[in-house]
Design a protein around this motif. Structure first.
Motif, mmCIF file in Angstrom:
data_model
loop_
_atom_site.group_PDB
_atom_site.id
_atom_site.type_symbol
_atom_site.label_atom_id
_atom_site.label_comp_id
_atom_site.label_asym_id
_atom_site.label_seq_id
_atom_site.Cartn_x
_atom_site.Cartn_y
_atom_site.Cartn_z
ATOM 1 N N GLU A 132 79.927 7.882 -51.851
ATOM 2 C CA GLU A 132 79.901 7.043 -50.651
ATOM 3 C C GLU A 132 78.772 7.444 -49.717
ATOM 4 O O GLU A 132 78.091 6.595 -49.138
ATOM 5 N N GLY A 164 75.664 5.958 -51.035
ATOM 6 C CA GLY A 164 75.631 4.517 -50.790
ATOM 7 C C GLY A 164 75.297 4.198 -49.341
ATOM 8 O O GLY A 164 74.682 3.165 -49.051
ATOM 9 N N ALA A 165 75.693 5.073 -48.450
ATOM 10 C CA ALA A 165 75.467 4.832 -47.025
ATOM 11 C C ALA A 165 73.990 4.964 -46.641
ATOM 12 O O ALA A 165 73.520 4.354 -45.689
ATOM 13 N N GLN A 167 84.019 11.332 -54.958
ATOM 14 C CA GLN A 167 83.980 10.007 -54.340
ATOM 15 C C GLN A 167 83.205 10.048 -53.029
ATOM 16 O O GLN A 167 82.423 9.143 -52.731
ATOM 17 N N SER A 168 83.389 11.112 -52.276
ATOM 18 C CA SER A 168 82.731 11.162 -50.967
ATOM 19 C C SER A 168 81.217 11.319 -51.127
ATOM 20 O O SER A 168 80.438 10.759 -50.357
ATOM 21 N N SER A 184 74.673 -0.923 -58.236
ATOM 22 C CA SER A 184 76.039 -0.508 -58.516
ATOM 23 C C SER A 184 75.994 0.748 -59.361
ATOM 24 O O SER A 184 75.098 0.925 -60.189
#
Lengths: 428, 428, 428
Positions: free
Chosen positions: C289, C292-293, C285-286, C259
């Motif tokens: 993400e 995280g991907a 934010q992108s 996290s």
């Protein structure tokens, strides 16, 4: 009252069992406690002996210097021409006098902290400047060390007994009227003093001097080390003890065998290789023969408490004399001087203070040849200090001379320095 | 609830037998265990006391500093204006926070190694950033130290008990509303703190200040040290203990005798020599008389846990206050500040932050006069640390004041710091 | 003969009671002696194992280097292309060969002090140059260490048993023909080696890498550390032992939860604060993400005696491999190398000797990312060395993986190095 060969024979008999290959019919059986047990105890030096400490010139009038001997902090001062040596620790609360030595009179020192005032000669409290009726006066004090100066060297007696004559602790010949002495500034070597004492006359250590600039430049191949046979050893090595003269031994080196080459055997059918000493390797055959023809007949002497003489060295007519003076468990002062015979004061002065001693002894020996000796002692310090070396060492045949000295020195010294002495727990 | 002379009398009675020349009819017989046994245990300091730690200015907002007190590594931080002191050792695996202190919020610190997050005020675990449901949360933690800031000084409580008021551990007068305080940066002195505590009021140590530039330039001959008689000592020395105020003593110095000369007796018929203090030695008779006429009436105070006050010093109207804050067994912080009375904020600021405190106290005292004190402590450290000095010291008559303090301090302190505390084995 | 999950399950069962929050029905009860007692003994390392020691390039022909492994001083030399490792201590009197290594033949070394001459391969005395008939010849000697060189790395066997194949002590894949290895110069880290061994795969330590320049520049927020649940741990962590392959474990990291934010709860009604990892805090934010991907599916492996692999790291197709080689009780060598698969010799050379290995592995990892790891180990050394840390540590749930490794490593190693070994008291 010299007892020459009989001492050497006895030492040989007691140690032969520990030197592989030294077979001696009447040799003592090996025992659990080695015959050199006292040598093993003497980490901090031999107590109740005189030690050369500093060149006289280095403590001039009104000067002072703190020097640690056998773990004891000693302050040397010269006042009105007189040299004194006192414990560098006030008996009141341990203040180091050497931080700010104050001598209101020529024969006292006053502690800069609480003004306790001591006689310089016997260390007793002369007065307290802030309590002139104190009951401590005359009763308490610090340790004062007997000192004597001879031929430009300060000698100090470290012990509790009535000092024997200095002559008993200095090699024969030093006091001769026609002996002039050149003194090098002592320096600290980081090994226990016993490694120095053993290393100086160690018959196997000459190999190291193949890397001394002196040997290289003088083209003296230094051998791979000597190995004495039982017969040659007892013929060349003479031990003596005496009430008034020094105790120790002299070895006449010319009797031992030397060689400039050796063979490394091959294995598994591969050929052997003849190895020539590096210095000799660069020389012509006639040069090597010429060197072999020179008969130095060098005599080496080791004397209590920690002296060595090499006669002659580095040139005919010169005696090299060195001492390994215990400083603490892991260091000693390397104290070196060179002697020569003189027949007038002018030559004596040239040797001691002028350039004669410099070029004939100090520069080739103290500044050059013996640097390898100091390095060798430091190269084995870790083994003896941290790795149980005194038990783990693997004695070789030629080391028997070390074993004999260990037994002799441990049994003929006047005492063993203890850790308590270094904390000031001695007779004052 | 002060009990003045009766305490001093009791201390005198219990220690007189150990001070040569102090004959006191009702004195206790000497015993094998000295009456100051607790002082001998207190190598690492007295536990459960407040200690001055740093000048407030040296830990600004968002700043931090690791400071070792009584052997404990403590991290000081200021966040949102609030000062905190915490154990500098994560309870998880001992990581030192001070390497990279991370405060995500103003009242927490997050360990940079595994993200354990602690309250700054009580040291409890607030959360684990990587395990927010950990059962350790709130249950475990690090030690947090009570701190208080007064007059520009950070005080820290090192101990396990509910802290008594700071007022009980700071000399009287410090908290007065009209007292302004100038604080010098503390520095490390390499001696055990007890040598500082004894040395500050030691009546025999003044001799050292004859080599302070302040005394030399101000032409103040500093005496050979004072020696109090039994009568003068009990008259001038007042001990006090109290639940809310500090415990310690005040000595009114004007009652003791001083002299600028002393005599070193001769020996064997040679003459005695009158010794004049070096500073006085250069002065005219009228200068000396003028100095003698000045009545400083300096009062010296020693206070638990480790404070000293000298009133006035170095000039009328100024009080010198110093502390010997234990750092580890062989070093302490020398924490010094100077007080003066002020009647308005402007003068207070001039004293604390401007040049007034600098030229009237900090430059002559903290940067000059007391340098000799620090040197004196370091000059006896080896004796007490390595040479069994606490047993070997040779007490003089004037040292009875040290013995009295040793007994008093050891018996009135709130605890003795143990080696285990320095490894983190304390109540959290 | 791999026994995967069953070993992990057994280790889990034996250690669960010590990890707060790890509730396991069949867990062993806690005992006074911890199950990882052997790990606690292994201060000086595991004996009878192979250790990577130096890059081959750093000991060129005719070169030498003294390296201390597990407390033993070892001299490495290359002569006629052949690498040798011998005890750096003459068996005679402990002289350090490394001061002046003399090899008269390609397969012998002659001590510069007394000319003892040893076989380089088995350490036996070949001859004494000054006593060629000595009874010591062939009988006595120094320790010779088995060495093997693979992929540019010198490996040394420290122990007394017949060495098992090197393959048993090096992570799987290293010996593959198509594996090319780039080797960084090892450097000394001042912490016990076990802190390195634990820290490398420690699931909670990733937080430190938020301050690595690599992570900062690559914009990889490194998490607050992972915490495995019991289920995920047993699913992702596979232990293996084998007679010929290495013993250790592999953990598939993709199964654990990560996290980029966490919450610090408020107190007394004040609000909680959401904390975002500093790197993530600066990202859109992108970006977060996108990161995280990415599914790294990094596998971490820990292997006896002291190896770690991270596959892949720092880029796909690269394996990072590091070792924490015991040097003495308080330091270890940080030995790092990077592997990649190659399909021709030119690429292999580019990786090993050219710039490819530098920019893809050495510069981002060994010179950057792992600097934080070394710092973290040094940041807890004081706790474990001086503050009883092995007893005082406060285990958290995620530390169970450390406990499992401690038990496994201590019980599957081939021996424990003793202090006597460091003083030369081993089989020769």
């Amino acid at each position: 009252m010299t007892k020459n060969n009989s001492i050497a024979e006895e030492l040989f008999r007691r140690t032969a069992a520990y030197a592989p290959g030294m077979n001696f019919e009447g040799a003592d059986k090996p025992t659990t406690e080695k015959p050199w047990a006292k040598w093993l105890e003497a980490e901090l030096g031999f107590r109740n002996h005189w030690y050369p400490t500093e060149a006289s010139r280095n403590i001039p009038d009104n000067g002072h210097k703190m020097i640690k001997l056998l773990g004891e902090d000693i302050l040397f001062l010269r006042r009105a021409g007189q040299l004194y040596a006192i414990e560098d620790r006030c008996c009141h609360r341990g203040t180091r006098f050497s931080i700010r030595p104050i001598c209101y009179t020529d024969d006292t020192i006053t502690c800069w902290h609480h003004a306790f005032t001591f006689n310089l000669d016997d260390g007793r409290i002369r007065t307290l400047l802030n309590d002139q009726n104190s009951s401590l006066i005359g009763r308490k004090g610090i340790k004062a060390y007997p000192v004597r100066e001879e031929k430009g060297i300060i000698f100090t007696f470290v012990g509790d007994i009535e000092p024997p004559p200095l002559e008993a602790d200095v090699p024969v010949g030093f006091f001769d009227e026609d002996t002039a002495v050149c003194v090098a500034d002592p320096y600290v070597v980081h090994s226990n003093w016993r490694l120095g004492s053993e290393g100086g006359y160690d018959p196997g250590h000459h190999f190291i001097h193949n890397w001394s600039k002196f040997s290289i430049n003088a083209r003296i191949a230094m051998t791979f080390g000597w190995t004495s046979t039982q017969e040659s050893l007892l013929k060349t090595c003479h031990y003596e003890t005496s009430g008034t003269g020094p105790s120790g031994f002299t070895r006449v080196a010319s009797e031992t065998s030397m060689s400039v080459d050796a063979t490394i055997p091959g294995r598994n059918g591969s050929p052997s290789k003849k190895v020539v000493l590096p210095i000799a390797g660069g020389q012509t055959q006639s040069e090597i023969e010429m060197f072999g023809a020179m008969d130095f007949a060098t005599k080496v002497g080791a004397w209590l408490p920690c002296a060595l003489t090499v006669d002659p060295w580095p040139f005919p007519g010169i005696i090299h004399n060195e001492y390994y003076v215990p400083r603490d468990a892991n260091s000693h002062y390397y104290f070196q001087c060179g002697w020569t015979k003189v027949d007038n004061e002018e030559t004596a002065d040239e040797w001691t203070n002028g350039q004669l001693g410099q070029v004939r002894w100090k520069i080739p020996v103290a500044e050059d040849f013996t640097v390898q000796d100091a390095e060798a002692r430091e190269g084995i310090e870790k083994f003896y200090a941290n790795e149980d070396g005194w038990k783990q060492e693997q004695i070789a045949a030629f080391d028997i001379e070390l074993l004999m000295w260990r037994v002799f020195a441990g049994e003929n010294c006047r005492g063993i320095q203890q850790a308590d002495h270094t904390r000031g727990l001695f007779k004052r």
